[in-house]
Design a protein around this motif. Structure first.
Motif: not given
Ligand code: ASP
Ligand code: MG
Length: 347
Positions: A207-229
């Motif tokens: 959100p510091r780069i994209v002011a209108h970024a949205q909170r994701i209420p439910h996130l799939n494990y696989g996507i979260a794992d990719y996002a983190a890495s």
């Protein structure tokens, strides 16, 4: 058992420690509580190890907060000096941040009457010969530590710190307290892992780069794992898999707004249109940044992305992520462009 992890900003001052212990007091028990160093302290300890800062100033920073918490400052000062004076190697010095914050927090917990005990993470967090967490060792020695300490509401311990296979003090990579938390969640067969931070969950972009970024209420494990890495800084890059392989939900929560819903990471189906944009510096190419579009969407192909980022950019398909190497000065505009064109509100 649940696991709760509180990062540096959640324990960064006497006021934040009071807010954090209040969250713990009102939460489910028993709980293993993992704490980071106070914010900024690990960076300063790295400077101490290089000879650019001194141990006394680190002690003073903690004594100031101890006084504000009404803790016996001279007793805590002896403890803090003992921790720092015993640290000689770079890893031992870096490990002091979590040892100091946990020593401070356990004193505050006891002062407010919380049924809490401090477990030394160095007795169970160990790396194997390959440098990865030794999960069988962890499971056995955590169980021993829990058993020896007897039943308590709160088992406080340090994130980030560990021993290597030879038994020397070591640390996980930076931001590793999240990983400690999910590894402990796995070892203790926790029903839930809470990562308490200073942002209200995982967002579609920083959100510091994209002011209108949205909170994701439910996130799939696989996507979260990719996002983190792939560089979503909110989670340590390796922390999702211990929870994922044991189907333990990870809640990402904001200690500044404890009633806000945050993000639940779990077995949510992956839908089209659902994406995160993240970026990470490539240590091999310091002038370049790897910007990734993470999510699953068969409708987007390389040409769609080229229309946005241009033809001179190298685009790589890496399964759940499509990433591109861009010069550092183009990082922000690329993130904003990808977010505006490919991240929809269909979360
Ligand atoms: N204190 C360590 C760091 O700053 C670990 C953590 O906070 O997760 O990287
Ligand atoms: Mg962190």
């Amino acid at each position: 058992m649940i696991v709760m992890k509180f990062g540096g900003t959640s324990v960064g001052s006497a006021a934040r420690i009071m807010a954090t212990t209040d969250i713990i007091a009102h939460s489910q028990k028993p709980a293993i509580v993992v704490v980071s160093a106070m914010s900024g302290i690990t960076n300063r300890l790295e400077a101490v190890a290089r000879g650019n800062d001194n141990k006394e100033s680190i002690i003073d920073a903690h004594l100031k907060e101890a006084a504000l918490l009404g803790i016996d400052v001279s007793e805590f000062a002896d403890c803090a000096r003992g921790i720092l004076e015993g640290a000689h190697t770079e890893s031992e010095i870096k490990a002091c941040g979590e040892q100091l914050s946990s020593a401070l927090i356990i004193r505050h917990m006891r002062a407010i009457g919380m049924d809490a005990v401090l477990l030394d993470a160095l007795s169970f967090m160990r790396l194997n010969e390959d440098g990865y967490p030794d999960t069988p060792f962890l499971k056995k020695h955590l169980a021993d530590a829990l058993q020896q300490s007897g039943p308590h509401a709160v088992y406080l311990t340090q994130g980030f710190i560990c021993r290597d296979a030879a038994g020397h003090v070591s640390t996980l990579s930076r931001g590793g307290s999240d990983y400690t938390a999910t590894l402990l969640g796995e070892a203790a067969e926790a029903t839930e892992i809470q990562i308490w931070t200073d942002v209200n969950g995982v967002y579609t972009a920083d959100p510091r780069i994209v002011a209108h970024a949205q909170r994701i209420p439910h996130l799939n494990y696989g996507i979260a794992d990719y996002a983190a890495s792939f560089g979503a800084k909110i989670l340590h890059r390796a922390c999702v898999s211990p929870a994922w392989r044991n189907s333990i939900p990870i809640m990402v929560l904001d200690s500044f707004h404890p009633d806000a819903p945050g993000t639940v990471i779990g077995p949510k189906p992956i839908g089209n249109g659902f994406k995160i944009v993240a970026s990470i510096t490539d240590p091999e190419q310091p002038d370049m940044v790897k910007v990734s579009l993470i999510g699953h969407d068969y409708n987007i192909n390389e040409n769609d992305i080229r229309k946005i980022v241009g033809n001179d950019i190298n685009i790589v398909d890496a399964g759940l992520a499509t990433y591109m190497m861009v010069p550092r000065h183009k990082e922000k505009e690329t993130i904003v462009a990808l977010h505006d064109n490919f991240v929809t509100s269909e979360l």
